[in-house]
Design a protein around this motif. Sequence first.
Motif, PDB file in Angstrom:
ATOM      1  N   ARG A  54      12.537   0.549   6.372  1.00 55.62           N
ATOM      2  CA  ARG A  54      11.754  -0.624   6.798  1.00 55.62           C
ATOM      3  C   ARG A  54      10.432  -0.759   6.059  1.00 55.62           C
ATOM      4  NH1 ARG A  54      14.235  -2.632  11.342  1.00 55.62           N
ATOM      5  NH2 ARG A  54      15.696  -1.195  12.305  1.00 55.62           N
ATOM      6  N   LEU A  55      10.433  -0.374   4.779  1.00 51.48           N
ATOM      7  CA  LEU A  55       9.231  -0.602   3.978  1.00 51.48           C
ATOM      8  C   LEU A  55       9.201  -2.057   3.524  1.00 51.48           C
ATOM      9  CD1 LEU A  55       9.078   2.637   1.773  1.00 51.48           C
ATOM     10  CD2 LEU A  55       8.308   2.278   4.116  1.00 51.48           C
ATOM     11  N   MET A  56      10.363  -2.661   3.413  1.00 51.15           N
ATOM     12  CA  MET A  56      10.444  -4.095   3.108  1.00 51.15           C
ATOM     13  C   MET A  56      11.846  -4.575   3.481  1.00 51.15           C
ATOM     14  SD  MET A  56      10.922  -4.178  -1.050  1.00 51.15           S
ATOM     15  CE  MET A  56       9.557  -3.056  -1.352  1.00 51.15           C
ATOM     16  N   SER A  57      11.966  -5.888   3.679  1.00 47.74           N
ATOM     17  CA  SER A  57      13.275  -6.427   4.027  1.00 47.74           C
ATOM     18  C   SER A  57      13.997  -6.880   2.761  1.00 47.74           C
ATOM     19  CB  SER A  57      13.119  -7.608   4.981  1.00 47.74           C
ATOM     20  OG  SER A  57      12.579  -8.709   4.272  1.00 47.74           O
ATOM     21  N   GLY A  93       0.785  -1.231   0.000  1.00 44.70           N
ATOM     22  CA  GLY A  93       0.000   0.000   0.000  1.00 44.70           C
ATOM     23  C   GLY A  93       0.818   1.282   0.000  1.00 44.70           C
ATOM     24  N   TYR A  94       2.109   1.175  -0.310  1.00 42.45           N
ATOM     25  CA  TYR A  94       2.937   2.387  -0.323  1.00 42.45           C
ATOM     26  C   TYR A  94       2.820   3.171  -1.636  1.00 42.45           C
ATOM     27  CZ  TYR A  94       5.211   0.481   3.847  1.00 42.45           C
ATOM     28  OH  TYR A  94       5.460  -0.011   5.091  1.00 42.45           O
ATOM     29  N   ARG A 103      17.998   0.351  -1.427  1.00 40.63           N
ATOM     30  CA  ARG A 103      18.616   0.528  -0.122  1.00 40.63           C
ATOM     31  C   ARG A 103      17.732   1.358   0.815  1.00 40.63           C
ATOM     32  NH1 ARG A 103      24.904   1.506   1.055  1.00 40.63           N
ATOM     33  NH2 ARG A 103      24.716   3.359  -0.218  1.00 40.63           N
ATOM     34  N   LEU A 104      17.137   2.423   0.234  1.00 37.33           N
ATOM     35  CA  LEU A 104      16.337   3.316   1.073  1.00 37.33           C
ATOM     36  C   LEU A 104      15.056   2.638   1.581  1.00 37.33           C
ATOM     37  CD1 LEU A 104      16.778   6.132   2.155  1.00 37.33           C
ATOM     38  CD2 LEU A 104      15.603   7.065   0.159  1.00 37.33           C
ATOM     39  N   LEU A 140       7.341   9.138   2.743  1.00 37.40           N
ATOM     40  CA  LEU A 140       8.037   7.961   3.277  1.00 37.40           C
ATOM     41  C   LEU A 140       9.548   8.193   3.368  1.00 37.40           C
ATOM     42  CD1 LEU A 140       5.720   5.453   1.513  1.00 37.40           C
ATOM     43  CD2 LEU A 140       5.996   5.684   3.972  1.00 37.40           C
ATOM     44  N   PHE A 141      10.033   9.158   2.590  1.00 38.58           N
ATOM     45  CA  PHE A 141      11.369   9.705   2.823  1.00 38.58           C
ATOM     46  C   PHE A 141      11.401  11.126   2.281  1.00 38.58           C
ATOM     47  CE2 PHE A 141      11.857   6.656  -0.833  1.00 38.58           C
ATOM     48  CZ  PHE A 141      12.009   7.575  -1.855  1.00 38.58           C
TER      49      PHE A 141
END
Lengths: 214, 99
Positions: free
Chosen positions: B67-70, A39-40, B61-62, B29-30
């Motif tokens: 921590r949006l995904m591993s 959902g991003y 990397r960002l 988100l950034f």
Amino acid sequence: MPHDHDHDHAHGDDHHHGSELSPIALRVKALESLLVEKGYVEPEALDTLIETYETKIGPRNGARVVAKAWSDPKYKAWLLDDATAAIASLGYTGRQGEHMVTVENTPETHNLVVCTLCSCYPWSVLGLPPVWYKAPPYRSRAVIDPRGVLTEFGLMLPDDTAISVWDSTAEIRYLVLPMRPQGTEGWSEEKLSQLVTRDSMIGTGIALAPGALL
Amino acid sequence: MSPPDDPVFNEPWEAQAFAMAVSLEAKGLFTWTEWAEALGREIKAQGERSYYECWLAALERLVEEKRLMSAAERLTRINEWDRAAKATPHGQPIELDRS
């Protein structure tokens, strides 16, 4: 969707019956599908963004800003005083909310814009940066040897013209206001804007001479 | 008239990578400062990579740092797309087989 066992891989040779995506395309698809699932991002928003940058945003926006400044002294004063607001008044707003600064070329000073760190660029007025703007030679040499770089772009400035180099950042983006070419008295903004090249707004060029439109 | 500009994107994946970064920033988100630093780091270590390859590496990397995904999730997904692509006949849309 039921799982279809991959009989296409039974041969174990190099010949693929299926499709193949390049490693980089796989990385992009992986990233995008995860971001969408979580959902991003929305796929439609991505498509709209791409279409906008491919077709609607480009140096013509900046050219209109410059032509207006050449024609309207009050607008020019505003552009030099508060470029972010003056540019936004024409409908060109940066998605990033970055602060815009206009630097004016004069017979005494020529301005050149670079981003030594990466590729910060005034997207809202110039679109996406050209390949050379993002390349290491330009990024490193524009600061050290601006006159040499300009010569490579075919721009020979008089020896007594000083060169100011502006290093863009994520927060501040620069737009060069080129000098209005001689022999354009009485021209409409629309016609003037045709003389304003992308490079003249980065400072690696100057505005076209009136004869260039013939 | 001025000469035509370079194509904005050379390949579709460049456009996708570009749009993802712009979109994530627009959602907060950034920040652009964080983005410029991440991209700047990759470009400094550019080597033979193209500009948009650096762009993609910075983005990978960002999203992990934020921590949006591993990384593990991402690598698993790359393999899934690879398998899906190879199992899809030419000319058909490639879809992930999510079971």
